[in-house]
Enzyme design. Structure first.
Site, short mmCIF file in Angstrom:
data_model
loop_
_atom_site.label_atom_id
_atom_site.label_comp_id
_atom_site.label_asym_id
_atom_site.label_seq_id
_atom_site.Cartn_x
_atom_site.Cartn_y
_atom_site.Cartn_z
N HIS A 37 -2.56 -23.37 17.01
CA HIS A 37 -2.42 -22.24 17.93
C HIS A 37 -2.99 -22.50 19.31
O HIS A 37 -2.89 -21.66 20.19
CB HIS A 37 -3.08 -20.99 17.34
CG HIS A 37 -4.58 -21.06 17.35
ND1 HIS A 37 -5.28 -21.83 16.46
CD2 HIS A 37 -5.50 -20.47 18.16
CE1 HIS A 37 -6.57 -21.70 16.70
NE2 HIS A 37 -6.74 -20.89 17.73
C1 UD1 Z 1 -8.04 -16.40 20.25
C2 UD1 Z 1 -9.20 -17.22 20.85
C3 UD1 Z 1 -9.26 -18.59 20.18
C4 UD1 Z 1 -9.30 -18.47 18.67
C5 UD1 Z 1 -8.10 -17.63 18.21
C6 UD1 Z 1 -8.05 -17.43 16.72
C7 UD1 Z 1 -9.64 -16.73 23.21
C8 UD1 Z 1 -9.56 -17.28 24.58
N1 UD1 Z 1 -9.01 -17.45 22.26
O1 UD1 Z 1 -6.84 -17.08 20.58
O2 UD1 Z 1 -10.42 -19.26 20.61
O3 UD1 Z 1 -9.25 -19.75 18.10
O4 UD1 Z 1 -8.20 -16.34 18.84
O5 UD1 Z 1 -6.88 -16.73 16.40
O6 UD1 Z 1 -10.25 -15.71 23.00
N2 UD1 Z 1 -1.50 -11.56 18.71
C9 UD1 Z 1 -0.90 -10.84 17.71
N3 UD1 Z 1 -1.69 -10.09 16.90
C10 UD1 Z 1 -3.03 -10.00 17.06
C11 UD1 Z 1 -3.63 -10.72 18.10
C12 UD1 Z 1 -2.85 -11.51 18.91
O7 UD1 Z 1 0.29 -10.89 17.52
O8 UD1 Z 1 -3.70 -9.30 16.28
C13 UD1 Z 1 -0.65 -12.42 19.56
C14 UD1 Z 1 -0.30 -11.76 20.88
O9 UD1 Z 1 0.98 -12.15 21.23
C15 UD1 Z 1 -1.30 -12.38 21.84
C16 UD1 Z 1 -1.43 -13.78 21.26
O10 UD1 Z 1 -1.35 -13.62 19.85
O11 UD1 Z 1 -0.86 -12.35 23.14
C17 UD1 Z 1 -2.71 -14.47 21.62
O12 UD1 Z 1 -3.83 -13.67 21.24
P1 UD1 Z 1 -5.25 -13.86 21.99
O13 UD1 Z 1 -6.26 -12.99 21.39
O14 UD1 Z 1 -5.03 -13.75 23.46
O15 UD1 Z 1 -5.60 -15.38 21.75
P2 UD1 Z 1 -5.45 -16.33 20.46
O16 UD1 Z 1 -4.40 -17.31 20.75
O17 UD1 Z 1 -5.36 -15.55 19.18
#
Ligand code: UD1
Length: 372
Positions: free
Chosen positions: A211
């Site tokens: 990811h």
């Molecule tokens: C975040 C952390 C990363 C961690 C990861 C674990 C930061 C900078 N990054 O990355 O260090 O390893 O979490 O998962 O904080 N989304 C969903 N459902 C959710 C949450 C997110 O569909 O419940 C999707 C959304 O499209 C969102 C994308 O995932 O835009 C990214 O989510 P985000 O929290 O920004 O970062 P992660 O890639 O999950």
């Protein structure tokens, strides 16, 4: 004589990797009855599979405060957390704020707290990948810079903090709280038999998670990696727990079909809960991942871990554990994959203080730090 009230302390969690770190610390604080914990959930992760399942499986009490920030660009998400956590602090000021790991919630809540004069303790302080293109590295550096108590999971953290000029009395090596959770849930994970339910027996499959922006944000890189996984799966079936970010990137670039369910050898699932992930990891012949947590978990489980990154902020997993950095180059990954299948892989040595008691040490340090 009546006892002094216990200091009210905020414990902040927002994203999936925070939950397994918070659980043992809040449990130990409650057991030691040294502080009055208040759980703050920023809402960075909100899907059932990324969030609620961890609270249920790890027995984390319902959060006292929900900030409900949701997804967004880094700037927007961090700003929203900062603004909402600040408003919460102004309503009822705690004696301290405890943050975990390196996600956007960690940094945003540290900043809100320190600006209001609320001291911050950082659990998993001092880790450095020395790669400032990673959002997590920025979060780690800045959170440590404003924290007053730095609780470190592996020796490299102490070395890094010292080099950055942090006074030695602010940093403590307490071990790895996430391993407390692993050891507490290992029997449940073995009983769960997540692979068996997919028709796979122990050591007859590999587990994949991806990811990181460096692997999934550029469509060419992601397509190359997905093609490679299909290729490797011809030698060993692979179970791929697909992060929503990765699925969204593949679909957006027009090759979401490579992650379709129902494939015989590259078995694509959605994000998995804690016990299911641990169950899949403990039975795997090899793990391919860019997750920080899985590098550590594989090292304790003795499962070979190909880390699809060029650097790691957790060097102990390479020095003593079972992780090897393989970048995202197909040839290098393929060679390492076959080495692992051939059994040419270190089985890992015990890592100091990754012993299931780190949460108790964190609670004791917090109590000492906040003692009148
Ligand atoms: C975040 C952390 C990363 C961690 C990861 C674990 C930061 C900078 N990054 O990355 O260090 O390893 O979490 O998962 O904080 N989304 C969903 N459902 C959710 C949450 C997110 O569909 O419940 C999707 C959304 O499209 C969102 C994308 O995932 O835009 C990214 O989510 P985000 O929290 O920004 O970062 P992660 O890639 O999950």
């Amino acid at each position: 004589m009546s006892q002094a009230p216990r200091p009210l302390v905020d414990f902040v969690a927002g994203a999936r990797p925070n939950f397994m770190k918070l659980a043992p610390v809040v449990r130990a604080v409650t057991r030691q009855a040294c502080l009055a914990p208040r759980i703050v959930h920023t809402g960075q992760h909100y899907d059932e599979a990324m969030n609620q399942v961890f609270f249920t499986e790890l027995g984390i009490p319902e959060p006292d405060v929900h900030l409900e920030v949701g997804s967004g660009s880094h700037g927007a998400q961090t700003a929203r957390i900062l603004e909402r956590y600040e408003a919460h602090l102004l309503r009822e000021r705690p004696a301290a704020t405890v943050v975990f790991g390196d996600v956007n919630s960690t940094l945003a809540c540290s900043l809100a707290a320190v600006k209001l004069g609320v001291p911050v303790a950082h659990v998993e302080a001092g880790l450095r990948s020395f790669d400032r293109t990673m959002p997590e590295e920025i979060n780690r550096l800045l959170t440590d810079a404003v924290s007053e108590l730095l609780l470190v999971s592996e020796h490299s953290g102490l070395v890094n903090l010292k080099r950055e000029g942090v006074p030695e009395n602010k940093a403590r090596l307490v071990g790895n709280v996430m391993i407390d959770t692993l050891l507490a849930r290992l029997d449940a994970a073995r009983e769960r038999g997540a692979a068996r339910r997919l028709g796979l027996s122990d050591r007859s499959y590999g587990l994949v998670t991806l990811h990181r922006p460096s692997n999934v944000d550029d469509p060419r890189t992601l397509r190359r990696l997905l093609d490679l996984l299909h290729e490797l799966a011809r030698a060993l079936p692979l179970v791929f727990a697909v992060h929503p970010r990765t699925r969204a990137a593949a679909e957006h670039a027009g090759f979401g079909a490579r992650l379709a369910s129902g494939q015989a050898r590259l078995i694509c699932l959605g994000p998995q809960g804690y016990v299911d992930t641990l169950s899949l990891a403990v039975g795997a012949r090899v793990v391919l991942t860019d997750s920080g947590g899985l590098q550590e978990e594989c090292s304790v489980l003795g499962v070979p871990c190909l880390t699809l990154r060029d650097s790691t902020e957790r060097p102990i997993t390479v020095e003593l554990g079972t992780s090897r950095l393989v970048g995202n180059d197909a040839e290098r990954i393929t060679a390492a994959f076959h080495e692992a299948l051939a059994g040419n892989w270190p089985s890992g040595k015990p890592i100091p203080l990754w012993d299931g008691q780190a949460g108790e040490r964190v609670a004791a340090e917090l109590a000492r730090w906040l003692a009148p």
